[in-house]
Design a protein around this motif. Sequence first.
Motif, PDB file in Angstrom:
ATOM      1  N   ARG A 141      44.677  43.441  36.469  1.00 50.88           N
ATOM      2  CA  ARG A 141      43.689  43.490  37.546  1.00 50.88           C
ATOM      3  C   ARG A 141      42.898  42.190  37.655  1.00 50.88           C
ATOM      4  O   ARG A 141      42.546  41.762  38.762  1.00 50.88           O
ATOM      5  CB  ARG A 141      42.744  44.678  37.336  1.00 50.88           C
ATOM      6  CG  ARG A 141      41.970  44.669  36.020  1.00 50.88           C
ATOM      7  CD  ARG A 141      41.323  46.024  35.748  1.00 50.88           C
ATOM      8  NE  ARG A 141      40.539  46.044  34.502  1.00 50.88           N
ATOM      9  CZ  ARG A 141      41.068  46.279  33.318  1.00 50.88           C
ATOM     10  NH1 ARG A 141      42.365  46.473  33.183  1.00 50.88           N
ATOM     11  NH2 ARG A 141      40.294  46.312  32.229  1.00 50.88           N
ATOM     12  N   HIS A 142      42.626  41.546  36.520  1.00 52.63           N
ATOM     13  CA  HIS A 142      41.869  40.286  36.558  1.00 52.63           C
ATOM     14  C   HIS A 142      42.684  39.178  37.222  1.00 52.63           C
ATOM     15  O   HIS A 142      42.149  38.387  38.011  1.00 52.63           O
ATOM     16  CB  HIS A 142      41.475  39.861  35.141  1.00 52.63           C
ATOM     17  CG  HIS A 142      40.608  40.856  34.425  1.00 52.63           C
ATOM     18  ND1 HIS A 142      39.540  41.489  35.023  1.00 52.63           N
ATOM     19  CD2 HIS A 142      40.659  41.328  33.148  1.00 52.63           C
ATOM     20  CE1 HIS A 142      38.972  42.309  34.158  1.00 52.63           C
ATOM     21  NE2 HIS A 142      39.640  42.232  33.013  1.00 52.63           N
ATOM     22  N   TYR A 189      42.457  35.717  32.427  1.00 51.91           N
ATOM     23  CA  TYR A 189      43.267  36.257  33.521  1.00 51.91           C
ATOM     24  C   TYR A 189      44.724  35.799  33.455  1.00 51.91           C
ATOM     25  O   TYR A 189      45.610  36.472  33.977  1.00 51.91           O
ATOM     26  CB  TYR A 189      42.670  35.903  34.889  1.00 51.91           C
ATOM     27  CG  TYR A 189      42.750  34.446  35.286  1.00 51.91           C
ATOM     28  CD1 TYR A 189      43.866  33.948  35.948  1.00 51.91           C
ATOM     29  CD2 TYR A 189      41.698  33.570  35.033  1.00 51.91           C
ATOM     30  CE1 TYR A 189      43.936  32.615  36.335  1.00 51.91           C
ATOM     31  CE2 TYR A 189      41.763  32.238  35.421  1.00 51.91           C
ATOM     32  CZ  TYR A 189      42.881  31.764  36.063  1.00 51.91           C
ATOM     33  OH  TYR A 189      42.955  30.446  36.442  1.00 51.91           O
ATOM     34  N   LEU A 192      42.287  45.027  47.218  1.00 52.06           N
ATOM     35  CA  LEU A 192      40.884  45.245  46.834  1.00 52.06           C
ATOM     36  C   LEU A 192      40.548  46.731  46.775  1.00 52.06           C
ATOM     37  O   LEU A 192      39.805  47.179  45.889  1.00 52.06           O
ATOM     38  CB  LEU A 192      39.953  44.514  47.801  1.00 52.06           C
ATOM     39  CG  LEU A 192      40.008  42.988  47.737  1.00 52.06           C
ATOM     40  CD1 LEU A 192      39.064  42.374  48.762  1.00 52.06           C
ATOM     41  CD2 LEU A 192      39.662  42.477  46.339  1.00 52.06           C
ATOM     42  N   LEU A 207      42.148  48.054  43.581  1.00 56.08           N
ATOM     43  CA  LEU A 207      41.391  47.616  42.406  1.00 56.08           C
ATOM     44  C   LEU A 207      40.072  48.366  42.285  1.00 56.08           C
ATOM     45  O   LEU A 207      39.632  48.709  41.179  1.00 56.08           O
ATOM     46  CB  LEU A 207      41.143  46.112  42.474  1.00 56.08           C
ATOM     47  CG  LEU A 207      42.392  45.226  42.292  1.00 56.08           C
ATOM     48  CD1 LEU A 207      42.073  43.779  42.646  1.00 56.08           C
ATOM     49  CD2 LEU A 207      42.924  45.332  40.874  1.00 56.08           C
ATOM     50  N   ARG A 237      42.780  39.783  41.043  1.00 53.49           N
ATOM     51  CA  ARG A 237      41.500  39.398  41.660  1.00 53.49           C
ATOM     52  C   ARG A 237      41.360  37.878  41.744  1.00 53.49           C
ATOM     53  O   ARG A 237      40.880  37.341  42.750  1.00 53.49           O
ATOM     54  CB  ARG A 237      40.330  39.977  40.856  1.00 53.49           C
ATOM     55  CG  ARG A 237      40.081  41.452  41.081  1.00 53.49           C
ATOM     56  CD  ARG A 237      38.760  41.879  40.466  1.00 53.49           C
ATOM     57  NE  ARG A 237      38.537  43.296  40.560  1.00 53.49           N
ATOM     58  CZ  ARG A 237      38.066  43.923  41.633  1.00 53.49           C
ATOM     59  NH1 ARG A 237      37.768  43.216  42.715  1.00 53.49           N
ATOM     60  NH2 ARG A 237      37.888  45.222  41.622  1.00 53.49           N
ATOM     61  N   GLN A 238      41.781  37.192  40.680  1.00 51.99           N
ATOM     62  CA  GLN A 238      41.671  35.740  40.664  1.00 51.99           C
ATOM     63  C   GLN A 238      42.583  35.121  41.716  1.00 51.99           C
ATOM     64  O   GLN A 238      42.194  34.162  42.407  1.00 51.99           O
ATOM     65  CB  GLN A 238      42.033  35.201  39.282  1.00 51.99           C
ATOM     66  CG  GLN A 238      41.817  33.709  39.107  1.00 51.99           C
ATOM     67  CD  GLN A 238      40.358  33.312  39.193  1.00 51.99           C
ATOM     68  OE1 GLN A 238      39.490  34.041  38.703  1.00 51.99           O
ATOM     69  NE2 GLN A 238      40.075  32.168  39.805  1.00 51.99           N
ATOM     70  N   ARG A 276      45.197  41.748  51.481  1.00 50.67           N
ATOM     71  CA  ARG A 276      43.971  41.526  50.716  1.00 50.67           C
ATOM     72  C   ARG A 276      43.173  42.822  50.609  1.00 50.67           C
ATOM     73  O   ARG A 276      42.723  43.203  49.523  1.00 50.67           O
ATOM     74  CB  ARG A 276      43.145  40.431  51.388  1.00 50.67           C
ATOM     75  CG  ARG A 276      41.833  40.092  50.722  1.00 50.67           C
ATOM     76  CD  ARG A 276      41.082  39.051  51.546  1.00 50.67           C
ATOM     77  NE  ARG A 276      39.861  38.630  50.890  1.00 50.67           N
ATOM     78  CZ  ARG A 276      38.708  39.309  50.926  1.00 50.67           C
ATOM     79  NH1 ARG A 276      38.652  40.469  51.592  1.00 50.67           N
ATOM     80  NH2 ARG A 276      37.642  38.845  50.292  1.00 50.67           N
TER      81      ARG A 276
END
Length: 429
Positions: free
Chosen positions: A304-305, A189, A421, A424, A308-309, A417
């Motif tokens: 995207r990773h 990531y 989400l 994504l 998300r992280q 958030r």
Amino acid sequence: MRHLITILFALYCSLLTAPAQSVKEIIRQRPSYASCNYDTYPDSIQTTLTPAPAGKKPFYISHYGRHGSRYISNRNGYDTPYIMMLHADSLDELTVEGRRVLHEMNSIMRDTEDRWGELTGYGKRQMQDIGRRMAQRFPEVFRPGAHVTAISTVVPRCIESMGSACMEMLQVCPKLKVSMQASQRTQWYMNYQDRKLRSNYMTPEAQKAYNAYIATRMGNTRLMELIFKNPDIVKEFVDEEYFNYYLMKMSLFQLNTNYNRNTNLISLFNTDDIYRMWQIDNVLWYIQHGACKLNGGRQPYTQRHLLRQMIADADSCIKLPDPGAQLRFGHETVLLPLVCLIGVNGYDLATDNLDDLEARGWWSSSIFPMGCNLQFIFYRSSPKDKDVLFKVLLNEVEATLPIKTDCAPYYHWTDFRQYCLDKLAAYKP
């Protein structure tokens, strides 16, 4: 009331993101801006931060930043004009000015040899300044006993940048508990490069539009006549377009090193020359990493990773009474698409008209100079406060996000958030 808030928010965003100067005027005053990702980080940050809403205090910082100024990553960029110059010199085809330029290039090559990609002393000072300002601006986060967790990619210049920033933070607050790590285990990531997306960014449609855009912006007949005795003869082995472009890059890149930061090579080019180079680079960066419709607008999803992280890390830290700060040190090819994916300052712009890009404010140089950084600053009144606010700083300046808020430049974390989400979730590899 909500309608009024929405109108006021839209007005605020338009005023905040409206360019105060044209790109050409910026370049006239500061030529290095034209070098895009080779630009140097501002020597000082003088902007004033907007006070937090009543009762809210900073308690956590999430950050991703690029390493500081470095030497050029490999010699190919320098070799392109250098070898052409050596060939011309061997045939006695250099003018007096051309010989002066070659002498300057020889000095640059000697200084750079075997330092490819290394962090420069100038870059270390940039990272120290950024680390110091962060700790001084948010003493509630960087207080005695606070935890600072720093992660770097495994590239040496990033590791050194992490160390420079963290050590300066310790100068501000010696009792910080700092941990630093650089591991392959976090590369998935921290520096993820989606091979499928990366290999497909230059579609036939994008290539056609790009070729049309740069057609009138390449080359420099005046430069050829200045350096070569017989430009028509040397054109057999000197590619005018490549020579002009890479010599210009070489001159501007030197501003990142300790050696001859005021290189005389810059004087070879006028504002129009440098401005055209910026236009060429800017549209290429957009096609490679922006939401360009010519290739499907999916390139920002390479990060995207990481997004998300960062959301998962923030969710975990918000539950803690004193989470401190999480710092991440990496590369511009991560930060640029991350900014585009989130939509910071309108950089999620989606268009298929490359001629429209500059006028609509998509200026890559404002995102990713050496040392660029994205900081999420979180606020609450107490650990029990469920209405967590945060704001985004792009290169230490307050930025906007593509969601509504009733407390700009602050946003409700739950709103952001959910926005991320949902975005994504809509992506299908």
